[in-house]
Design an enzyme around this catalytic site. Structure first.
Site, PDB file in Angstrom:
ATOM      1  N   ASP A  29       8.856  16.348  39.203  1.00 23.42           N
ATOM      2  CA  ASP A  29       8.261  17.698  39.217  1.00 23.42           C
ATOM      3  C   ASP A  29       8.780  18.530  40.396  1.00 23.42           C
ATOM      4  OD1 ASP A  29       6.396  19.921  39.370  1.00 23.42           O
ATOM      5  OD2 ASP A  29       5.044  18.740  38.122  1.00 23.42           O
ATOM      6  N   THR A  56       4.575  24.204  35.654  1.00 21.79           N
ATOM      7  CA  THR A  56       4.621  22.810  35.212  1.00 21.79           C
ATOM      8  C   THR A  56       4.269  22.594  33.734  1.00 21.79           C
ATOM      9  OG1 THR A  56       4.125  22.057  37.419  1.00 21.79           O
ATOM     10  CG2 THR A  56       3.628  20.526  35.648  1.00 21.79           C
ATOM     11  N   ASP A  74       7.245  18.195  43.870  1.00 17.65           N
ATOM     12  CA  ASP A  74       6.466  19.442  43.777  1.00 17.65           C
ATOM     13  C   ASP A  74       5.444  19.556  44.912  1.00 17.65           C
ATOM     14  OD1 ASP A  74       5.637  21.802  42.000  1.00 17.65           O
ATOM     15  OD2 ASP A  74       3.741  20.746  42.220  1.00 17.65           O
ATOM     16  N   HIS A  91       5.440  22.481  47.770  1.00 18.89           N
ATOM     17  CA  HIS A  91       4.369  23.476  47.925  1.00 18.89           C
ATOM     18  C   HIS A  91       3.853  23.491  49.366  1.00 18.89           C
ATOM     19  CE1 HIS A  91       3.573  24.934  43.904  1.00 18.89           C
ATOM     20  NE2 HIS A  91       3.484  23.720  43.410  1.00 18.89           N
ATOM     21  N   ASP A 112      11.088  20.243  35.897  1.00 16.35           N
ATOM     22  CA  ASP A 112      10.459  21.354  35.169  1.00 16.35           C
ATOM     23  C   ASP A 112      10.779  22.724  35.777  1.00 16.35           C
ATOM     24  OD1 ASP A 112       8.963  20.572  37.400  1.00 16.35           O
ATOM     25  OD2 ASP A 112       7.011  20.866  36.436  1.00 16.35           O
ATOM     26  N   HIS A 113      10.955  22.792  37.094  1.00 17.14           N
ATOM     27  CA  HIS A 113      11.198  24.076  37.778  1.00 17.14           C
ATOM     28  C   HIS A 113      11.593  23.779  39.211  1.00 17.14           C
ATOM     29  CE1 HIS A 113       7.522  23.188  39.833  1.00 17.14           C
ATOM     30  NE2 HIS A 113       6.943  22.988  38.669  1.00 17.14           N
ATOM     31  N   HIS A 136       6.473  28.354  42.786  1.00 16.35           N
ATOM     32  CA  HIS A 136       7.401  28.547  41.664  1.00 16.35           C
ATOM     33  C   HIS A 136       6.672  29.273  40.560  1.00 16.35           C
ATOM     34  CE1 HIS A 136       5.221  25.255  39.711  1.00 16.35           C
ATOM     35  NE2 HIS A 136       5.166  24.732  40.925  1.00 16.35           N
TER      36      HIS A 136
HETATM   37  P1  AMP Z   1       1.874  23.255  39.335  1.00 18.26           P
HETATM   38  O1  AMP Z   1       2.648  22.919  40.547  1.00 18.26           O
HETATM   39  O2  AMP Z   1       0.642  24.043  39.645  1.00 18.26           O
HETATM   40  O3  AMP Z   1       2.699  23.945  38.276  1.00 18.26           O
HETATM   41  O4  AMP Z   1       1.328  21.895  38.686  1.00 18.26           O
HETATM   42  C1  AMP Z   1       1.693  20.613  39.134  1.00 18.26           C
HETATM   43  C2  AMP Z   1       0.549  19.662  38.930  1.00 18.26           C
HETATM   44  O5  AMP Z   1       0.304  19.414  37.542  1.00 18.26           O
HETATM   45  C3  AMP Z   1       0.836  18.275  39.480  1.00 18.26           C
HETATM   46  O6  AMP Z   1       0.534  18.176  40.838  1.00 18.26           O
HETATM   47  C4  AMP Z   1      -0.050  17.380  38.649  1.00 18.26           C
HETATM   48  O7  AMP Z   1      -1.215  17.009  39.361  1.00 18.26           O
HETATM   49  C5  AMP Z   1      -0.462  18.219  37.455  1.00 18.26           C
HETATM   50  N1  AMP Z   1      -0.154  17.484  36.228  1.00 18.26           N
HETATM   51  C6  AMP Z   1       1.027  17.004  35.844  1.00 18.26           C
HETATM   52  N2  AMP Z   1       0.959  16.368  34.644  1.00 18.26           N
HETATM   53  C7  AMP Z   1      -0.325  16.453  34.267  1.00 18.26           C
HETATM   54  C8  AMP Z   1      -1.040  16.005  33.114  1.00 18.26           C
HETATM   55  N3  AMP Z   1      -0.436  15.335  32.140  1.00 18.26           N
HETATM   56  N4  AMP Z   1      -2.359  16.293  33.054  1.00 18.26           N
HETATM   57  C9  AMP Z   1      -2.971  16.988  34.048  1.00 18.26           C
HETATM   58  N5  AMP Z   1      -2.343  17.437  35.154  1.00 18.26           N
HETATM   59  C10 AMP Z   1      -1.040  17.173  35.276  1.00 18.26           C
HETATM   60 ZN    ZN Z   2       5.874  21.375  38.169  1.00 18.45          ZN
HETATM   61 ZN    ZN Z   3       4.088  23.142  41.562  1.00 19.93          ZN
END
Ligand code: AMP
Ligand code: ZN
Ligand code: ZN
Length: 380
Positions: free
Chosen positions: A15, A50, A173, A177, A220-221, A318
């Site tokens: 991630d 994500t 990730d 952050h 993913d990004h 992101h």
């Molecule tokens: P973001 O950086 O806000 O786009 O999201 C990243 C977060 O998504 C990660 O830190 C994970 O905790 C959460 N995440 C990833 N896969 C899953 C999943 N299958 N179900 C719930 N949360 C997830």
């Molecule tokens: Zn992500």
């Molecule tokens: Zn993120």
């Protein structure tokens, strides 16, 4: 494909792994994958978040077309707010359009496995991969356990063995952050992940049919720096009676009250460091706006800016336009189906689904991506 001549593919998502981390930090294993396989830069889909992007990797559809249009959004049809943090909502298969690769495979008699891939623990069309892990079941597998799980899945007897394994890791990730992409913590994290991928590859090398396994490492990004000095106020420029809600800051999606889209647009248009559109006017290259879940007006900040009245972000984030190189991600692929020492052109992440379908020898659904865009990276 003849029996006994099956190939297997492991795809890993790290991630938030920006495409140029291997240029900034020490990644001997990822460098060796480039030398022995394919290296490219992959473009995420908009918004570079994500959930939208993992589900795009699984389906080959833009977020606008599969329905997970952001990490959180309003769904007018059911009058519910989807949010990745709220499992009681995001567990509902209703939200997930398109056909994830594990369903395409299942329909054609091919077994698959996931280790925490977004969407795979949700009964989309009533189905799951043959083998999967529930993200809500805690404690989650450690990273070392996930690597061991991938190898264990590939060690199953041939009739039970998945031909595709998709594994997810939350890093880099998190450090990106909290500390920003240019930080000692992120440096350390990248090197740890490089070692982890090496261990995965070494695990694959212990299999009797190791020469039939492809390994893809991607993401993913990307990640970039933001700052409290770079904010674009939105709510304070609008009359509260014009809108029902504002979701997110990157992009900000504004859900208008009946007849108020124009007022909102006029109040925000022309801002510096950001672009504002009514949803029907979003430029075609963002592939965004046709879905009912997209807000009536969206504000897309320029790189490094956030559309918010109050800065509540970490130093790194992101979600920006995928054309910014900071949002683009790593792609490495090594194994029998890939060329060796080949640097491919950058490509869209909607092409991963057609690539996986090709590697599995199955018929893909009709999607936004296209194998022709990346066919040159294939060995045959
Ligand atoms: P973001 O950086 O806000 O786009 O999201 C990243 C977060 O998504 C990660 O830190 C994970 O905790 C959460 N995440 C990833 N896969 C899953 C999943 N299958 N179900 C719930 N949360 C997830
Ligand atoms: Zn992500
Ligand atoms: Zn993120």
């Amino acid at each position: 494909m003849q029996a006994g001549d099956k190939h297997y593919t492991v795809i890993v998502s790290l991630d938030g792994f920006r495409w140029d981390y291997p240029e900034m930090y020490s990644t001997p294993f990822l460098d060796s994958m480039a030398a022995h396989g394919v290296k490219a830069v992959m473009k995420p889909s908009f918004p570079s978040k994500t959930f939208p992007n993992h589900y795009t990797l699984a389906t080959g559809l833009y977020p606008d077309h599969h329905g997970i249009v952001a990490n959180s959004f309003w769904d007018e049809q059911t009058r519910r707010r989807y949010s990745l943090g709220d499992r009681s909502i995001c567990d509902d298969p209703y939200f997930y359009g398109g056909e994830p690769i594990w369903i395409t495979a299942q329909k054609q008699g091919v077994k698959t496995a996931t280790v925490y891939w977004v969407g795979s623990d949700i009964p989309i069309q009533g189905q799951h991969p043959t083998y999967y892990e529930r993200y809500t079941q805690t404690p989650r597998l450690t990273y070392a356990e996930r690597v061991a799980r991938v190898v264990e899945l590939l060690r199953m007897p041939e009739e039970e063995r998945p031909q595709l394994v998709m594994a997810y890791f939350e890093d880099p990730d998190h450090d990106g952050h909290v500390y920003g992409p240019h930080s000692p913590e992120t440096r350390q994290c990248i090197t740890r992940l490089d070692v982890l991928m090496k261990e995965l590859w070494e695990g694959i090398q212990t299999l009797p049919y190791k020469d039939k396994v492809n390994l893809i490492v991607t993401s993913d990004h990307g990640m970039t720096e933001v700052s409290p000095e770079r904010i674009l106020p939105v709510a304070s420029r609008l009359k509260p009676e014009w809108y029902e809600r504002i979701d997110g800051d990157l992009p900000a999606m504004i859900y208008a009250q009946e007849g108020c889209q124009d007022s909102i647009f006029r109040a925000l248009q022309g801002m510096r460091h950001g672009r504002v559109w009514k949803k029907q006017d979003i430029p075609a290259d963002l592939h965004f706006g046709s879905n009912a879940r997209v807000g009536d007006v969206i504000v897309v900040p320029d790189l490094g800016w956030l559309a918010t009245d109050q800065f509540k972000s970490h130093p790194g984030t992101h979600g920006f336009d995928p054309e910014y190189s900071d949002m683009q991600v790593i792609f490495r692929a090594q194994g029998p189906d890939f060329k060796q020492g080949y640097e491919a052109r950058s490509f869209r992440n909607v092409c991963i689904y057609p690539l996986l379908a090709h590697l599995l020898g199955i018929q893909p659904a009709s999607v936004d991506g296209n194998l022709d865009e990346i066919r040159d990276m294939l060995a045959r």
